[in-house]
Design an enzyme around this catalytic site. Structure first.
Site: not given
Length: 261
Positions: A115, A135
């Protein structure tokens, strides 16, 4: 690599190299995972980049062959936040800087590390780099921009595969999908990123900032709003000294000397 070291903290180091600021996450024993100290260090580094008119471009990388393994889960379990209010994960993923930022990715760019790279304007990746958003394997989602940004960067179903399976992409695959601008041997990643930064730094700083601002404003907006934002930015750019300098330099067949005003 020659340059002037500006900030040398335990977690984040900055080094001036020409008109570029090399920003290095320096927690190699933790695979450069982001804890509160790293987030604060990255935010400070970005402030340094924005505040210094001699700096035109930032290059973000990680120490000792790893970009970042993402959020430091051990620190998070102790109550540490890897976010900076208003700036997002790592002090970067929601920041709205005016200067171009290049991610130089070696090794892992996992979870929040991916990210951070997605929050940059350009990505240079090692052939054997690993980009992933795992995640969902930990009961989480890629809330630092992964869920929002990845489907805009690559075909929808491929983005959903990455997000839902949590399996990584290699640097070569990232290049094939258009995530990475350059895919090179690991030993060349930082050098190539700095070469790109030097090329970017040769362009007008106000124009670069305007491009970034318009792209952000146009994201998801109706065309009428996007063009209105572009008109506002273009009006300011056209009135600048840099435009006159650019035209004069072209007419006189010389390199422009930008003032950023």
């Amino acid at each position: 690599m020659k340059g002037f070291i500006v900030n040398d903290t335990p977690e984040v180091r900055t080094q001036k190299i020409g008109a570029s600021l090399l920003i290095t996450i320096d927690r190699p024993k933790a695979r450069n995972a982001v804890n509160a100290a790293v987030a604060a260090g990255l935010a400070a580094a970005l402030d340094e980049l924005e505040a210094d008119p001699a700096l035109r471009v930032g290059v973000l990388t990680g120490a000792e062959g790893t970009f970042s393994a993402g959020m430091d889960l051990k620190a998070a379990l102790k109550g540490e936040s890897p976010e900076i209010p208003g700036r997002g994960f790592g002090g970067l993923t929601q920041a709205e800087g005016t200067k171009p930022l290049i991610a130089a990715v070696e090794g892992w760019a996992m979870g929040g590390g991916f990210e951070l790279a997605l929050a940059c304007d350009l990505i240079v990746a090692a052939e054997d780099a690993q980009f992933g958003l795992p995640e969902v394997k930990r009961g989480l989602i890629a809330a630092g921009g992964g869920v929002i940004r990845l489907p805009k960067r690559i075909p929808f179903h491929l983005a959903m595969e990455v997000l839902l399976l949590g399996e990584p992409l290699s640097g070569v695959e990232a290049g094939r999908l258009g995530i990475a601008n350059r895919v090179v041997p690991a030993a060349e990643v930082t050098a190539i990123a700095l070469q790109l930064a030097e090329q970017l730094a040769a362009n007008a700083p106000l124009a670069l900032a305007a491009v970034k601002k318009i792209v952000r404003a146009a994201d998801g907006a109706p065309e009428s709003e996007a063009f209105a934002a572009q008109t506002r930015e273009m009006t300011a750019v056209v009135a600048s000294d840099d435009v006159r300098e650019g035209m004069a330099a072209f007419a006189e067949r010389r390199s422009p000397v930008w003032q950023g005003k």
